[in-house]
Design an enzyme around this catalytic site. Structure first.
Site, PDB file in Angstrom:
ATOM      1  N   HIS A 287      19.708  26.879 -12.130  1.00  0.00           N
ATOM      2  CA  HIS A 287      21.030  27.440 -11.824  1.00  0.00           C
ATOM      3  C   HIS A 287      21.731  26.587 -10.767  1.00  0.00           C
ATOM      4  O   HIS A 287      21.092  25.805 -10.077  1.00  0.00           O
ATOM      5  CB  HIS A 287      20.860  28.864 -11.299  1.00  0.00           C
ATOM      6  CG  HIS A 287      20.036  29.716 -12.209  1.00  0.00           C
ATOM      7  ND1 HIS A 287      20.590  30.493 -13.190  1.00  0.00           N
ATOM      8  CD2 HIS A 287      18.695  29.889 -12.317  1.00  0.00           C
ATOM      9  CE1 HIS A 287      19.628  31.123 -13.855  1.00  0.00           C
ATOM     10  NE2 HIS A 287      18.469  30.772 -13.334  1.00  0.00           N
TER      11      HIS A 287
ATOM     12  N   GLU B 217      18.298  32.066  -9.588  1.00  0.00           N
ATOM     13  CA  GLU B 217      19.530  31.744  -8.867  1.00  0.00           C
ATOM     14  C   GLU B 217      19.568  32.461  -7.519  1.00  0.00           C
ATOM     15  O   GLU B 217      18.913  33.497  -7.328  1.00  0.00           O
ATOM     16  CB  GLU B 217      20.744  32.131  -9.732  1.00  0.00           C
ATOM     17  CG  GLU B 217      22.108  31.791  -9.129  1.00  0.00           C
ATOM     18  CD  GLU B 217      22.286  30.328  -8.702  1.00  0.00           C
ATOM     19  OE1 GLU B 217      21.366  29.757  -8.080  1.00  0.00           O
ATOM     20  OE2 GLU B 217      23.360  29.765  -8.974  1.00  0.00           O
TER      21      GLU B 217
ATOM     22  N   VAL C   9      20.441  26.727  -6.897  1.00  0.00           N
ATOM     23  CA  VAL C   9      19.072  26.223  -6.827  1.00  0.00           C
ATOM     24  C   VAL C   9      19.038  24.716  -7.096  1.00  0.00           C
ATOM     25  O   VAL C   9      18.346  23.961  -6.403  1.00  0.00           O
ATOM     26  CB  VAL C   9      18.197  26.985  -7.856  1.00  0.00           C
ATOM     27  CG1 VAL C   9      16.919  26.249  -8.142  1.00  0.00           C
ATOM     28  CG2 VAL C   9      17.908  28.386  -7.350  1.00  0.00           C
TER      29      VAL C   9
ATOM     30  N   ARG D 157      21.530  22.809 -15.542  1.00  0.00           N
ATOM     31  CA  ARG D 157      21.797  24.253 -15.564  1.00  0.00           C
ATOM     32  C   ARG D 157      21.560  24.753 -16.985  1.00  0.00           C
ATOM     33  O   ARG D 157      21.572  23.969 -17.944  1.00  0.00           O
ATOM     34  CB  ARG D 157      23.239  24.532 -15.143  1.00  0.00           C
ATOM     35  CG  ARG D 157      23.485  24.263 -13.677  1.00  0.00           C
ATOM     36  CD  ARG D 157      24.949  24.320 -13.345  1.00  0.00           C
ATOM     37  NE  ARG D 157      25.490  25.685 -13.436  1.00  0.00           N
ATOM     38  CZ  ARG D 157      26.774  25.978 -13.251  1.00  0.00           C
ATOM     39  NH1 ARG D 157      27.641  25.018 -12.976  1.00  0.00           N
ATOM     40  NH2 ARG D 157      27.181  27.223 -13.324  1.00  0.00           N
ATOM     41  N   HIS D 158      21.331  26.037 -17.118  1.00  0.00           N
ATOM     42  CA  HIS D 158      21.312  26.699 -18.430  1.00  0.00           C
ATOM     43  C   HIS D 158      22.613  26.400 -19.176  1.00  0.00           C
ATOM     44  O   HIS D 158      23.630  26.045 -18.561  1.00  0.00           O
ATOM     45  CB  HIS D 158      21.188  28.205 -18.207  1.00  0.00           C
ATOM     46  CG  HIS D 158      22.227  28.720 -17.255  1.00  0.00           C
ATOM     47  ND1 HIS D 158      23.528  29.009 -17.651  1.00  0.00           N
ATOM     48  CD2 HIS D 158      22.185  28.920 -15.921  1.00  0.00           C
ATOM     49  CE1 HIS D 158      24.210  29.388 -16.595  1.00  0.00           C
ATOM     50  NE2 HIS D 158      23.432  29.341 -15.524  1.00  0.00           N
TER      51      HIS D 158
ATOM     52  N   TYR E   4       7.242   3.617   0.940  1.00  0.00           N
ATOM     53  CA  TYR E   4       7.448   4.764   0.061  1.00  0.00           C
ATOM     54  C   TYR E   4       7.105   6.057   0.784  1.00  0.00           C
ATOM     55  O   TYR E   4       7.890   7.014   0.806  1.00  0.00           O
ATOM     56  CB  TYR E   4       6.585   4.594  -1.184  1.00  0.00           C
ATOM     57  CG  TYR E   4       6.653   5.733  -2.164  1.00  0.00           C
ATOM     58  CD1 TYR E   4       7.698   5.827  -3.083  1.00  0.00           C
ATOM     59  CD2 TYR E   4       5.666   6.706  -2.190  1.00  0.00           C
ATOM     60  CE1 TYR E   4       7.758   6.863  -3.986  1.00  0.00           C
ATOM     61  CE2 TYR E   4       5.718   7.753  -3.100  1.00  0.00           C
ATOM     62  CZ  TYR E   4       6.768   7.830  -3.995  1.00  0.00           C
ATOM     63  OH  TYR E   4       6.821   8.863  -4.885  1.00  0.00           O
TER      64      TYR E   4
ATOM     65  N   THR F 280       3.211  -3.261   9.275  1.00  0.00           N
ATOM     66  CA  THR F 280       1.792  -3.306   8.883  1.00  0.00           C
ATOM     67  C   THR F 280       0.872  -2.818  10.013  1.00  0.00           C
ATOM     68  O   THR F 280      -0.077  -2.094   9.751  1.00  0.00           O
ATOM     69  CB  THR F 280       1.392  -4.735   8.481  1.00  0.00           C
ATOM     70  OG1 THR F 280       1.777  -5.616   9.541  1.00  0.00           O
ATOM     71  CG2 THR F 280       2.057  -5.142   7.181  1.00  0.00           C
TER      72      THR F 280
ATOM     73  N   TYR G 203      -2.591 -11.034   6.143  1.00  0.00           N
ATOM     74  CA  TYR G 203      -2.790  -9.782   6.884  1.00  0.00           C
ATOM     75  C   TYR G 203      -4.241  -9.313   6.788  1.00  0.00           C
ATOM     76  O   TYR G 203      -4.820  -8.797   7.736  1.00  0.00           O
ATOM     77  CB  TYR G 203      -1.852  -8.691   6.351  1.00  0.00           C
ATOM     78  CG  TYR G 203      -0.430  -8.831   6.825  1.00  0.00           C
ATOM     79  CD1 TYR G 203      -0.065  -8.432   8.106  1.00  0.00           C
ATOM     80  CD2 TYR G 203       0.548  -9.369   5.996  1.00  0.00           C
ATOM     81  CE1 TYR G 203       1.244  -8.553   8.537  1.00  0.00           C
ATOM     82  CE2 TYR G 203       1.859  -9.502   6.422  1.00  0.00           C
ATOM     83  CZ  TYR G 203       2.207  -9.094   7.684  1.00  0.00           C
ATOM     84  OH  TYR G 203       3.500  -9.213   8.124  1.00  0.00           O
TER      85      TYR G 203
ATOM     86  N   ARG H 229       0.837  -1.217   0.000  1.00  0.00           N
ATOM     87  CA  ARG H 229       0.000   0.000   0.000  1.00  0.00           C
ATOM     88  C   ARG H 229       0.864   1.256   0.000  1.00  0.00           C
ATOM     89  O   ARG H 229       0.388   2.347   0.334  1.00  0.00           O
ATOM     90  CB  ARG H 229      -0.931  -0.005   1.209  1.00  0.00           C
ATOM     91  CG  ARG H 229      -2.339  -0.522   0.914  1.00  0.00           C
ATOM     92  CD  ARG H 229      -2.335  -1.944   0.450  1.00  0.00           C
ATOM     93  NE  ARG H 229      -3.672  -2.440   0.099  1.00  0.00           N
ATOM     94  CZ  ARG H 229      -3.912  -3.649  -0.377  1.00  0.00           C
ATOM     95  NH1 ARG H 229      -2.906  -4.488  -0.625  1.00  0.00           N
ATOM     96  NH2 ARG H 229      -5.140  -4.035  -0.652  1.00  0.00           N
TER      97      ARG H 229
ATOM     98  N   ASN I 204      29.432  33.161 -17.247  1.00  0.00           N
ATOM     99  CA  ASN I 204      30.221  31.964 -16.940  1.00  0.00           C
ATOM    100  C   ASN I 204      31.641  32.154 -17.469  1.00  0.00           C
ATOM    101  O   ASN I 204      32.612  31.801 -16.793  1.00  0.00           O
ATOM    102  CB  ASN I 204      29.615  30.716 -17.602  1.00  0.00           C
ATOM    103  CG  ASN I 204      28.307  30.264 -16.958  1.00  0.00           C
ATOM    104  OD1 ASN I 204      27.365  29.896 -17.647  1.00  0.00           O
ATOM    105  ND2 ASN I 204      28.246  30.307 -15.630  1.00  0.00           N
TER     106      ASN I 204
ATOM    107  N   ARG J  25      19.116  33.294 -19.291  1.00  0.00           N
ATOM    108  CA  ARG J  25      19.944  32.155 -19.686  1.00  0.00           C
ATOM    109  C   ARG J  25      19.185  30.829 -19.594  1.00  0.00           C
ATOM    110  O   ARG J  25      19.479  29.905 -20.351  1.00  0.00           O
ATOM    111  CB  ARG J  25      21.254  32.127 -18.894  1.00  0.00           C
ATOM    112  CG  ARG J  25      21.134  32.183 -17.364  1.00  0.00           C
ATOM    113  CD  ARG J  25      22.486  32.622 -16.791  1.00  0.00           C
ATOM    114  NE  ARG J  25      22.621  32.561 -15.336  1.00  0.00           N
ATOM    115  CZ  ARG J  25      22.219  33.538 -14.506  1.00  0.00           C
ATOM    116  NH1 ARG J  25      21.574  34.587 -14.973  1.00  0.00           N
ATOM    117  NH2 ARG J  25      22.443  33.433 -13.207  1.00  0.00           N
TER     118      ARG J  25
END
Lengths: 407, 407
Positions: A359, A293, A362, A223-224, A24, A101, A168, A20, A230, A273
């Site tokens: 970026h 960014e 981020v 990233r861009h 997770y 469970t 169960y 179920r 850069n 960018r």
């Protein structure tokens, strides 16, 4: 989340039939809490069973009328509970999740009594699934790869697991209102029922759980392409792509079209960018301020060398605590995480693939969340230019896949 | 909350019998959203009825079998809806709350159809009360002071209001899962049921609603007594109280003991001047980091004159936008509001009186929330020393009462 009124340890107790999505949910929740600065840990009884009793137990072992199996299972459940009790004693502001469970009232009453000895009222989290197809998919996707079925053929394993569920099912008693605070998730967020849930942290847990689903789909992060800044090694600003950057955008477009079988949601920041990079892709982008960014404030547009020589005190302070350091009139990594929270919630509830063009700072925060790194590691994660990072969110953690595209 | 992914206007539609706290919930929610920077407004059909039809309508007016009353009520409901539709057209990121009983399926279907024309799926918020004593208290506390009963005697008014409720009861159809996304609050947060609620803003609305209750109790706010830094006109620091400050603490203690019929929760910041003030009170204080004064960062311990002469650029920037200005390595008013959110939630769920001893900027943010001022006004609210501010949270806003204690 970083300062709470309602402190003190919290214990969440999962409830529900096998397959179920309990594990997770437990793992996602712990990952979210860790990312938000709350210490949290899962205690999974299945792992204790496999460790202490071996993984190759047939369905009959889970028959409540099998006294040997019953006693053995009670033993491993107690071992996990003992460890949990030790953990909460050492983590006064932590959140422990007891993942098993717990389908009977008497089992839950035992947990409530045990935790009452250390003044903790547990919160139960029950996962109910009314759609047999979802249960079937869950068995095929997560249970067959469990160590329990390492040597079994898929059909035999599915049959055995269904027999385990049936054992169960016979003793299953859903939570009632008299059983203290609880959260019931029906069909993972389709309906949510809450009983006596109050306070900041429990409310935040509900807030997160109600937006989860269990349909796996890939997330692509990048990233861009290379920008004029850069090349000049400047931070911030709103520069255009270079020719190399535009070249990456084209390669990324080709690559993503091969990888996405359904059209993805495409998110960029509001900076040129990322918008220019995504404009090479055949899907309509949405520009989001929360993906901008990290704001370097007064240092925006400077080189690191300029920061070091012109504001040596700031440069040193940043080096000392990169996670919490805030640029003058700008942001810290913690600030970025705070503003990314709505986006994380939106990311969790998407059912299509998602492509994010953003970026370095981020993306460090997003990758830290998605791959379960500590906030302390976050500012140091490697997020190179011209590399696509693919993640498939799963309960049993999938490795991230990095693909370098061009120079 | 200040940057959202799931933008677009939202409409919440209240559902429930009269005297179930719908108006209270609607107003609190709008106040919370405004404080968090989201534009929000209530459209209360009762107010349109009183405006257009006069307030002195007997219970028979609300009989669904009274065709004249039915048509008149439909008219005012439509007038409120028309205004709401205009409002959402002009507030693309706003939240409108349509506050009426909406107890029938057909009424709700009409609203859903009307809003679908502008691509909005409403979220219904149903308030259910299983405790007759709570309904009775709600009638006595809020309904008898309504303009509807300005000239009636309490007993006659209560009888009339009960007859009004009975008319709605006859046609009441609670929400079903097929009616789109909804939130059901049973006994104001005791149980909460959610159907198809997803996304950041709807989840935040749930988060807030689940912590409300409708038991009125007073909140007392005050700054610490005068400190050594107050005398020197310095900001921040962790100074002790002066003799005048200790004198205020004693007077405040006497005053609060007269005003509190049950022992209050007593909260201070972690700074000496608030702890020393509260130590004069006969209740055990809890020191909370979220109540610490706004962090002035590098200017901590300076006078405003020193800031003006030594960091003229910072001084000017603060003057320009006091709400968003952040001290170098310190905080802005917006930062303070963000960190106060858990405390607001905790404040809402307290059932005892609450006494808060804190600081000027922090109290400005709390008073802004509690008295429904805009975030823009917040940094300019007057919070003098040696003055107790008392607030009783109510749906129909109660004035704050300020009491000066000593020089």
């Amino acid at each position: 989340m970083r300062t709470l009124v309602d402190n003190g340890p919290r214990v969440l107790v999962m409830v529900g039939l096998p397959a179920r999505g309990k594990t997770y949910l437990a793992r996602k929740l712990v990952r979210y809490l860790n990312w938000r600065g709350v210490t949290a840990q899962v205690f999974n009884v299945g792992n204790y069973r496999r460790r202490d009793l071996g993984s190759a137990q047939p369905a009959a072992f889970f028959d409540p009328d099998n006294p040997v199996g019953f006693e053995a299972r009670r033993g491993v459940a107690q071992a996990a509970l003992d460890d949990l009790m030790q953990w909460v004693a050492h983590n006064p502001n932590g959140v422990a999740v007891y993942d098993a469970t717990n389908v009977t009232r008497s089992r839950r009453a035992h947990l409530t009594r045990t935790l009452a000895e250390v003044d903790i009222e547990p919160i139960f989290v029950e996962s109910i699934c009314t759609d047999e197809a979802v249960v079937e998919a869950n068995i095929r996707e997560t249970k067959l790869s469990m160590p329990d079925y390492a040597d079994a053929r898929p059909d035999a394993a599915t049959r055995d697991f269904r027999a385990r569920i049936a054992h169960y099912q016979r003793s299953y008693e859903p939570l009632t209102t008299s059983e203290g605070p609880w959260i019931k998730l029906v069909d993972v967020g389709e309906q949510v029922h809450l009983n006596r849930i109050r306070g900041f942290l429990p409310s935040r847990i509900v807030f997160f759980l109600m937006n989860l689903h269990i349909v796996p789909r890939p997330i692509f992060l990048m990233r861009h392409g290379e920008s004029a800044y850069n090349v000049q090694k400047r931070i911030g600003g709103d520069p255009d792509l270079t020719e190399r950057g535009r070249d990456f955008a084209d390669r990324a477009s080709q690559y993503l079209q091969r990888r996405c079988s359904t059209p993805p949601s495409l998110w960029t920041s509001t900076l040129q960018r990322t918008i220019q990079t995504a404009s090479a892709f055949p899907w309509t982008p949405t520009a989001l301020r929360s993906l901008d960014e990290i704001d370097a404030g007064r240092c925006d547009g400077w080189t690191y060398d300029e920061v070091r020589t012109q504001m040596p005190e700031e440069f040193a302070a940043r080096k000392l605590d990169k996670l919490r350091y805030r640029y003058p009139r700008g942001e810290s990594y913690e600030d970025v995480m705070d503003r990314l929270e709505p986006l994380i919630v939106e990311l969790e509830r998407q059912r299509d693939p998602v492509v994010i063009v953003a970026h370095q700072a981020v993306l460090r925060c997003l990758v830290a969340y998605l791959t379960d790194r500590s906030p302390e590691d976050c500012p140091f994660l490697e997020i190179p230019l011209h590399t696509v990072i693919e993640l498939v969110p799963k309960a049993y953690p999938g490795a991230e896949v990095r693909t370098e595209l061009g120079p």
